[in-house]
Design a protein around this motif. Sequence first.
Motif, PDB file in Angstrom:
ATOM      1  N   HIS A  67       0.792  -1.238   0.000  1.00 37.55           N
ATOM      2  CA  HIS A  67       0.000   0.000   0.000  1.00 37.55           C
ATOM      3  C   HIS A  67       0.820   1.283   0.000  1.00 37.55           C
ATOM      4  O   HIS A  67       0.237   2.369  -0.029  1.00 37.55           O
ATOM      5  CB  HIS A  67      -0.925   0.011   1.215  1.00 37.55           C
ATOM      6  CG  HIS A  67      -1.896  -1.137   1.230  1.00 37.55           C
ATOM      7  ND1 HIS A  67      -3.018  -1.172   0.442  1.00 37.55           N
ATOM      8  CD2 HIS A  67      -1.888  -2.303   1.916  1.00 37.55           C
ATOM      9  CE1 HIS A  67      -3.683  -2.303   0.651  1.00 37.55           C
ATOM     10  NE2 HIS A  67      -3.011  -3.009   1.540  1.00 37.55           N
ATOM     11  N   ASN A 117      -8.719  -4.408   1.727  1.00 35.51           N
ATOM     12  CA  ASN A 117      -9.284  -3.052   1.801  1.00 35.51           C
ATOM     13  C   ASN A 117      -9.059  -2.248   0.519  1.00 35.51           C
ATOM     14  O   ASN A 117      -9.381  -1.057   0.475  1.00 35.51           O
ATOM     15  CB  ASN A 117      -8.730  -2.289   3.021  1.00 35.51           C
ATOM     16  CG  ASN A 117      -7.252  -1.962   2.885  1.00 35.51           C
ATOM     17  OD1 ASN A 117      -6.593  -2.446   1.970  1.00 35.51           O
ATOM     18  ND2 ASN A 117      -6.745  -1.140   3.801  1.00 35.51           N
ATOM     19  N   ASN A 118      -8.508  -2.869  -0.519  1.00 33.73           N
ATOM     20  CA  ASN A 118      -8.324  -2.130  -1.771  1.00 33.73           C
ATOM     21  C   ASN A 118      -8.389  -3.064  -2.980  1.00 33.73           C
ATOM     22  O   ASN A 118      -7.462  -3.137  -3.790  1.00 33.73           O
ATOM     23  CB  ASN A 118      -6.997  -1.362  -1.750  1.00 33.73           C
ATOM     24  CG  ASN A 118      -7.019  -0.179  -2.715  1.00 33.73           C
ATOM     25  OD1 ASN A 118      -7.975  -0.014  -3.483  1.00 33.73           O
ATOM     26  ND2 ASN A 118      -5.976   0.617  -2.692  1.00 33.73           N
TER      27      ASN A 118
HETATM   28  C1  LIG Z   1      -5.403  -0.701   3.678  1.00 30.03           C
HETATM   29  O1  LIG Z   1      -4.710  -1.123   4.831  1.00 30.03           O
HETATM   30  C2  LIG Z   1      -3.317  -0.797   4.820  1.00 30.03           C
HETATM   31  C3  LIG Z   1      -2.677  -1.433   6.055  1.00 30.03           C
HETATM   32  O2  LIG Z   1      -3.340  -1.043   7.191  1.00 30.03           O
HETATM   33  C4  LIG Z   1      -3.142   0.707   4.783  1.00 30.03           C
HETATM   34  O3  LIG Z   1      -1.762   1.029   4.735  1.00 30.03           O
HETATM   35  C5  LIG Z   1      -3.818   1.238   3.541  1.00 30.03           C
HETATM   36  O4  LIG Z   1      -3.758   2.657   3.502  1.00 30.03           O
HETATM   37  C6  LIG Z   1      -5.283   0.807   3.491  1.00 30.03           C
HETATM   38  N1  LIG Z   1      -5.853   1.190   2.200  1.00 30.03           N
HETATM   39  C7  LIG Z   1      -7.092   1.681   2.062  1.00 30.03           C
HETATM   40  C8  LIG Z   1      -7.526   2.016   0.687  1.00 30.03           C
HETATM   41  O5  LIG Z   1      -7.841   1.837   3.021  1.00 30.03           O
END
Ligand SMILES: *[C@@H]1O[C@H](CO)[C@@H](O)[C@H](O)[C@H]1NC(C)=O
Length: 357
Positions: A67, A117-118
């Motif tokens: 990420h 989460n993405n």
């Molecule tokens: C998804 O989780 C990661 C790890 O916690 C974080 O770095 C990242 O920003 C998150 N991405 C989104 C789109 O929420």
Amino acid sequence: MGLTLQILLVLPVLPFIFARKWNNTGKGTIAFEEAWTLPDLINFTDHKSPPPGTTVEQFEANLFDIHNQRLSQMDATGVDFMVLSCATPCIQAIPDPTTAEEMARTVNNALAASISNNTFRFGAFGTMAMHNPAVAAAELERTVKEFGFLGALLNDYQQTPNGTVLFYDQPEYDVFWEKVVELDVPVYLHPRSAVPELVALQFQQAIWLNGPSQGYAVTLSNHILGICTNGVFDRFPKVKLIVGHLGERIPSDLARIDEQLLKEIPNGLPMKRNITSYWQTNLFETTSGNFATPLLKFHLETIGLNRIMYSIDYPYINIQEGQTWIDELLPQAGILSQADLLKLKRETAIEVLGLNK
Ligand SMILES: *[C@@H]1O[C@H](CO)[C@@H](O)[C@H](O)[C@H]1NC(C)=O
Ligand SMILES: *[C@@H]1O[C@H](CO)[C@@H](O)[C@H](O)[C@H]1NC(C)=O
Ligand SMILES: *[C@@H]1O[C@H](CO)[C@@H](O)[C@H](O)[C@H]1NC(C)=O
Ligand SMILES: *[C@@H]1O[C@H](CO)[C@@H](O)[C@H](O)[C@H]1NC(C)=O
Ligand SMILES: *[C@@H]1O[C@H](CO)[C@@H](O)[C@H](O)[C@H]1NC(C)=O
């Protein structure tokens, strides 16, 4: 194992089940020979040859990251979607079947959790221990159905405890290919570092050839041609097999391969057709780590645009290098129309990976 413990082990994974409906409004690239790994697997990872300008420490950090620097480079250079998979040789270098099967599940669970989460920017290919084809089939099914993984990526042959290696072109593996067809997902066959026995026999006089310059393509193309000639695609006509680096040298030499194979065994080979024809029905290639415009041009003539997709091979190759080639150099070379360029960059991948389903 008690039921409570089982639930405790399963529960952390359940919230990460996800679905993705790809709307294909973008114009950026889709790349899917893109490596990632867990720190625990660093000793089962080729991590000593970073691209120019990257230290081994930065390179390892790039392999673990999703990420941060990876995503910001995707944003900066126009990569819409990356399919991540375990950096070579990963599970294929774990000789003990039980250890390999457990580690494969750990890797798949961790990757599913990390991208959950993405999922509009990241997808995954599952990793499988290939000692037992039925176990591999079950793990493929679990990752596709529970996590929405887009297929499997296998790092060439599987090492075993007695020093032999396993190729997936024998009838024992039919149970695996049957599951691949049932789930309608592609399998990506990726190169791996050679086992010491092979290094000693084949590369000791020129050790620098043991790697991506030569050894990777030599062993992997044997495996790919083994799958063709042993009739896997005749038994499973719907298998989609993807290979990187502009086809591991095979499409460049199809005329000679087919001509010479015809002479090999007077009564014929286990395969029913020839290698050229499997490139029209089962095999695909990507451009990963091989941005050679004249070679691409030749492959457009021999296997055709429908069988060729873009990919990068990050972090072994810099994202910018691939993006500059496809976004600037390739259009300047004038060998593809804008519509064909979009097919190469993303549209064929959307079909083959099932992102539109
Ligand atoms: C998804 O989780 C990661 C790890 O916690 C974080 O770095 C990242 O920003 C998150 N991405 C989104 C789109 O929420
Ligand atoms: C398409 O998906 C992108 C994410 O990749 C999202 O930002 C956009 O809003 C979506 N468009 C539509 C029309 O759903
Ligand atoms: C990797 O191997 C080195 C050298 O044998 C060892 O010191 C290190 O602990 C290993 N790392 C992991 C994560 O297993
Ligand atoms: C080595 O192990 C594999 C399975 O892991 C088995 O199929 C093969 O027969 C064994 N070979 C020898 C020489 O013991
Ligand atoms: C390969 O098979 C196709 C038919 O599937 C045939 O048209 C072609 O001539 C064959 N090529 C060679 C070199 O045998």
